[in-house]
Design a protein around this motif. Structure first.
Motif, short mmCIF file in Angstrom:
data_model
loop_
_atom_site.label_atom_id
_atom_site.label_comp_id
_atom_site.label_asym_id
_atom_site.label_seq_id
_atom_site.Cartn_x
_atom_site.Cartn_y
_atom_site.Cartn_z
N ALA A 96 0.86 -1.18 0.00
CA ALA A 96 0.00 0.00 0.00
C ALA A 96 0.90 1.23 0.00
CB ALA A 96 -0.93 0.01 1.22
N CYS A 97 0.79 2.04 -1.05
CA CYS A 97 1.67 3.19 -1.24
C CYS A 97 0.85 4.47 -1.40
CB CYS A 97 2.57 3.01 -2.47
SG CYS A 97 3.67 1.59 -2.39
N ASP A 98 1.47 5.57 -1.04
CA ASP A 98 0.88 6.87 -1.33
C ASP A 98 0.89 7.09 -2.84
OD1 ASP A 98 -0.04 9.61 -0.47
OD2 ASP A 98 1.78 10.14 -1.54
N SER A 99 -0.23 7.52 -3.41
CA SER A 99 -0.35 7.61 -4.86
C SER A 99 0.55 8.68 -5.46
CB SER A 99 -1.81 7.89 -5.24
OG SER A 99 -2.65 6.84 -4.83
N SER A 100 0.83 9.75 -4.74
CA SER A 100 1.62 10.85 -5.29
C SER A 100 3.12 10.64 -5.11
CB SER A 100 1.20 12.16 -4.65
OG SER A 100 1.37 12.11 -3.25
N SER A 101 3.56 10.22 -3.92
CA SER A 101 4.99 10.07 -3.65
C SER A 101 5.49 8.64 -3.75
CB SER A 101 5.30 10.60 -2.24
OG SER A 101 4.64 9.82 -1.25
N SER A 102 4.60 7.64 -3.84
CA SER A 102 4.96 6.22 -3.90
C SER A 102 5.67 5.75 -2.63
CB SER A 102 5.82 5.91 -5.12
OG SER A 102 5.09 6.12 -6.30
N GLU A 115 -15.08 10.98 -15.66
CA GLU A 115 -14.24 11.50 -14.58
C GLU A 115 -13.70 10.37 -13.71
OE1 GLU A 115 -14.50 14.74 -10.91
OE2 GLU A 115 -16.23 14.33 -12.19
N ILE A 116 -14.42 9.27 -13.60
CA ILE A 116 -13.95 8.13 -12.81
C ILE A 116 -12.67 7.56 -13.41
CG2 ILE A 116 -14.55 5.81 -12.03
CD1 ILE A 116 -17.45 6.63 -12.01
N ILE A 117 -12.61 7.43 -14.72
CA ILE A 117 -11.42 6.89 -15.37
C ILE A 117 -10.25 7.85 -15.24
CG2 ILE A 117 -10.46 6.21 -17.60
CD1 ILE A 117 -13.11 5.05 -18.36
N LEU A 118 -10.49 9.14 -15.36
CA LEU A 118 -9.41 10.12 -15.20
C LEU A 118 -8.84 10.09 -13.79
CD1 LEU A 118 -10.95 13.15 -17.14
CD2 LEU A 118 -9.29 11.48 -17.98
N HIS A 119 -9.72 9.96 -12.80
CA HIS A 119 -9.24 9.87 -11.42
C HIS A 119 -8.46 8.58 -11.21
CE1 HIS A 119 -10.37 10.13 -6.85
NE2 HIS A 119 -9.07 10.18 -7.08
N TYR A 120 -8.92 7.49 -11.77
CA TYR A 120 -8.20 6.22 -11.62
C TYR A 120 -6.82 6.27 -12.27
CZ TYR A 120 -7.09 1.28 -12.31
OH TYR A 120 -6.46 0.06 -12.32
N ASN A 121 -6.72 6.88 -13.44
CA ASN A 121 -5.43 6.97 -14.12
C ASN A 121 -4.43 7.82 -13.34
OD1 ASN A 121 -6.37 5.39 -16.22
ND2 ASN A 121 -6.95 7.12 -17.49
N GLN A 122 -4.91 8.80 -12.61
CA GLN A 122 -4.02 9.65 -11.83
C GLN A 122 -3.50 8.97 -10.57
OE1 GLN A 122 -6.25 13.20 -11.06
NE2 GLN A 122 -6.10 13.96 -13.16
N THR A 123 -4.22 8.03 -10.03
CA THR A 123 -3.87 7.45 -8.73
C THR A 123 -3.51 5.97 -8.77
OG1 THR A 123 -6.22 6.97 -8.30
CG2 THR A 123 -5.37 9.10 -7.56
N LYS A 124 -3.49 5.36 -9.94
CA LYS A 124 -3.27 3.91 -9.99
C LYS A 124 -1.80 3.52 -9.93
CE LYS A 124 -2.97 3.63 -15.04
NZ LYS A 124 -3.54 3.03 -16.27
N GLY A 125 -0.86 4.46 -10.14
CA GLY A 125 0.54 4.09 -10.33
C GLY A 125 1.41 4.18 -9.11
N GLY A 126 0.85 4.18 -7.90
CA GLY A 126 1.68 4.30 -6.71
C GLY A 126 2.63 3.13 -6.53
N VAL A 127 2.12 1.90 -6.57
CA VAL A 127 2.95 0.71 -6.37
C VAL A 127 3.81 0.43 -7.59
CG1 VAL A 127 2.89 -1.74 -5.81
CG2 VAL A 127 1.24 -0.19 -4.77
N ASP A 128 3.28 0.62 -8.79
CA ASP A 128 4.06 0.39 -10.00
C ASP A 128 5.26 1.33 -10.08
OD1 ASP A 128 2.28 -1.57 -10.72
OD2 ASP A 128 1.06 -0.24 -11.95
N ASN A 129 5.07 2.56 -9.68
CA ASN A 129 6.20 3.50 -9.67
C ASN A 129 7.24 3.10 -8.63
OD1 ASN A 129 7.40 6.16 -10.50
ND2 ASN A 129 7.09 6.57 -8.33
N LEU A 130 6.81 2.57 -7.50
CA LEU A 130 7.75 2.07 -6.50
C LEU A 130 8.59 0.93 -7.07
CD1 LEU A 130 8.77 2.02 -3.52
CD2 LEU A 130 6.96 0.34 -3.08
#
Length: 704
Positions: free
Chosen positions: A385-391, A519-534
């Motif tokens: 579980a990661c923070d979506s903005s800072s990973s 808007e649901i898809i846009l919000h999901y695309n902005q916040t889905k990459g926390g763990v992948d970026n880590l």
């Protein structure tokens, strides 16, 4: 009056002309006028009745019905005004309740009840009596009028046909938006939005995002920030178990280690990752010509090899008995303490991402997983579980496979998300289709959190209307909404269906850009990459070394995640640190590795043979502050600069000096064109290494 009009229309099936007559009568009639005196409405409304078989007696009866209705309304108004004047406080409150109920034939029927509440009980009783008498008299006259009415052969009623069509449409819509398991009824339109003065409880965050007070108070420099993730209890376990393993392997020749030795070991692992040399052979890293000078300056290759061999954090003699009960027994002692430390140093923002990580490993492990979609394919799966903005890695959990009885876990995705987000409140959890379900959204709402994620099309709670792609236009969106959930189906291209479920969004907003994404898809695309970026940033500068022991693979991952988390803490506490540079993380890791090896380098007894490493050790031992260590041990350019600075301060007794300017060797043949920066300390002649005599001194002897 409105109530009597509704009864008139529904009970005696008054034609449209009678309805218009009744409405006109309410607006234009004076107290002394009769219904038959209203010639304009009589001429205009009933001029089309010649084609039907209405007789004059029928017309008179209809006029009498309407006139009696008006008289009853006027008498009730006068009686009500008289009663209102006699009440104690004169208060009157009007409530209108409109309800819809489905009739037996599927039609919808509106009931409008208008009730007048006053402080006098006498007025309420008189109102009920008046309503009862008026309705009884009206129904008797209406039934007689309907029985005596004769219809023409061309007349037919359309009320039954309209009710049948409405029932068919309603039934089809309900069937299309009924979930596949029949437990949930979705609606295509969002409910009316109520204006809220306050945010709901599941959207209020009670913690301040960013580093906690504990982190801000103890993050004095880069090394102290990194050591926040290894408290004293973890240090004690690492030192104690490593010394036990060293005595078991090397017997009496083993010398006990302390935290400074382990710091140097961790620092070299981090530096190997920074230089992208984690897969390179250790002999190449310690090579005198092609290797890095800082490795030879820190410790010998033999010392690093011996330390890698005996480094351990679990007792081997207790492993077989505990392995049967707990698959994570070798790493349980430090893993739980390390995971408990993660949320104490950082508070995540409003969006948290839950996903899986795969640490590469192909050796023997009782819970090794195969994931073909991952780059490594084989490895150890870790829920994160990661923070979506800072990973920032806020919580982690190792997946140990099936239970001892071999049964698969039910609702595993829901259980993982609830475990990962424990103690959070007011956050929005973003997850993929492995975790998302209707039940998960309900449980998160009970815990005052919201959810957004993709959904698999085989979920039983989905309605068939959003699963069918037949005749769907490109870039179109369909919505299905309940009291707590919002479901969207987006068609990016032909026969492609993207399904998302959210408890955060309560409307059907769509972007006005060309892609027309909801808007649901846009919000999901902005916040889905926390763990992948880590995963990406950890794999870029990983310290993983080739090993056959799976506990060491987990510990290497702990080092990588701790280094990245400390980088997030340091940059948020000190936002001006290397602000203009785009490769701040590489600079941070390089500086972290150098500060970790500096204490061990200061107390080293043997000086390496290579000149670059030798001078690094000398400068590290000569420096009096740790800030000078960071400045002097950064790179080869800094080493040369420190060497010139040191020779200027201390007169060298070595026969060879190294000025900053390079010239041709005056001893070699001219055709070789050998450039060198070394000079003879006696005659100041430029000489290369092959014609120079280099004598090694200890620092104490060199002072003399």
């Amino acid at each position: 009056m409105q109530r009597w009009c509704c009864v008139l229309i529904t009970c005696i099936c008054v034609p449209q002309a009678d309805r218009e007559l009744l409405q006109y009568t309410r607006k234009t009639r004076k107290p002394k006028d009769s219904i038959q005196d209203l010639c304009p409405i009589q001429n205009t409304v009933y001029k089309n009745l010649a084609c039907s078989s209405f007789c004059s007696c029928t017309m008179k009866r209809r006029f009498s019905v309407v006139e009696s209705l008006v008289h009853l309304y006027e008498s009730s108004e006068e009686q009500r005004d008289a009663d209102l004047c006699t009440t104690s406080d004169g208060g009157m409150e009007e409530e209108r309740d409109t309800t819809q109920r489905t009739t037996s034939d599927g039609g919808m029927e509106d009931e409008r009840d208008v009730t007048l509440h006053t402080t006098s009980n006498k007025w309420m009783e008189e109102e009920r009596d008046l309503d009862g008498e008026a309705e009884l008299e009206f129904f008797n006259e209406a039934s007689e009028t309907e029985d005596n009415t004769e219809f023409g052969p061309d007349y037919h009623s359309t009320d039954e046909e309209e009710s049948e069509e409405e029932s068919e449409v309603t039934a089809d819509t309900e069937a299309a938006y009924q979930s596949k398991n029949g437990n949930i009824l979705w609606t295509p339109a969002p409910p009316p939005q109520k204006q809220r003065e306050r945010l709901p409880a599941h959207r209020i965050i009670k913690m301040t995002p960013g580093p906690t007070r504990l982190a801000c108070a103890n993050a004095e420099d880069i090394r102290s920030t990194f050591e926040l993730f290894f408290p004293d209890d973890i240090k004690q376990i690492l030192i104690e178990i490593t010394n036990l393993e060293g005595k078991r392997v090397f017997r009496d020749t083993w010398k006990d280690l302390d935290w400074t030795d382990l710091q140097a070991f961790f620092g070299l692992l981090i530096l190997a990752g920074v230089y992208r040399s984690h897969h390179e052979a250790m002999s190449n890293l310690w090579h005198g010509v092609s290797g890095r000078a800082i490795f030879r300056a820190t410790m010998s290759l033999k010392s690093f090899t011996n330390l890698s061999r005996v480094f351990c954090f679990y007792k081997r003699d207790k492993e077989p008995s505990r392995q049967k009960r707990d698959k994570l027994a070798p790493v349980r002692s430090i893993w739980d303490k390390w995971v408990e430390r993660l949320p104490l140093l950082y508070n995540p923002g409003p969006n948290v991402t839950v996903d899986e990580c795969l640490v590469r490993f192909r050796g023997h492990c009782p819970f090794k997983q195969y994931t073909p979609s991952k780059p490594g394919k084989y490895g150890i799966k870790i829920w994160a579980a990661c923070d979506s903005s800072s990973s920032y890695a806020w919580n982690m959990q190792i997946y140990t496979g099936k239970a001892a009885d071999g049964k698969s876990e039910k609702n595993q995705g829901m259980r993982v998300v609830l475990d990962m987000t424990d103690s959070l409140e007011g956050h929005t959890v973003t997850c993929d289709n492995f975790f998302t379900s209707y039940g998960l959204g309900e449980e998160l709402l009970r815990r005052k959190m919201t959810m957004i994620g993709t959904v698999r099309s085989n979920k039983p709670e989905l309605p068939p209307a959003l699963l069918s792609m037949k005749d769907r236009a490109r870039l179109s969106s369909m919505f299905a909404i309940t009291d707590t959930h919002t479901l969207v189906s987006y068609c990016p291209r032909k026969n492609k269906n993207v399904l998302l479920m959210s408890t955060f969004h309560r409307d059907a907003k769509v972007s006005d850009k060309d892609h027309k994404k909801p808007e649901i898809i846009l919000h999901y695309n902005q916040t889905k990459g926390g763990v992948d970026n880590l995963d990406k940033v950890v794999a870029t500068y990983t310290c993983q070394r080739k090993t056959a022991r799976w506990p060491m693979v987990i510990f290497f991952n702990m080092l990588d995640v701790s280094a990245y988390n400390s980088f997030v803490l340091w940059t948020e506490i000190n936002p001006s640190w290397n602000k203009a540079k785009n490769f701040k993380r590489r600079l941070y890791l390089e500086e972290l590795g150098e500060t970790l090896v500096a204490p061990y380098m200061k107390r080293r007894h043997y000086v390496p043979r290579s000149p670059a490493s030798q001078n690094m050790v000398i400068q590290a031992q000569a420096c009096s502050s740790e800030k000078d260590d960071v400045f002097l041990l950064a790179s080869k350019y800094k080493v040369m600069k420190a060497r010139a600075c040191f020779t200027a301060k201390k007169p060298s007794s070595s026969p060879v000096s190294t000025p900053s300017k390079r010239k041709r060797c005056q001893v070699c043949e001219s055709k070789k064109n050998t450039k060198t920066s070394m000079m003879c300390s006696q005659c100041n002649m430029y000489i290369c290494r092959s014609h120079a005599i280099i004598t090694s001194y200890c620092y104490a002897c060199k002072k003399v």
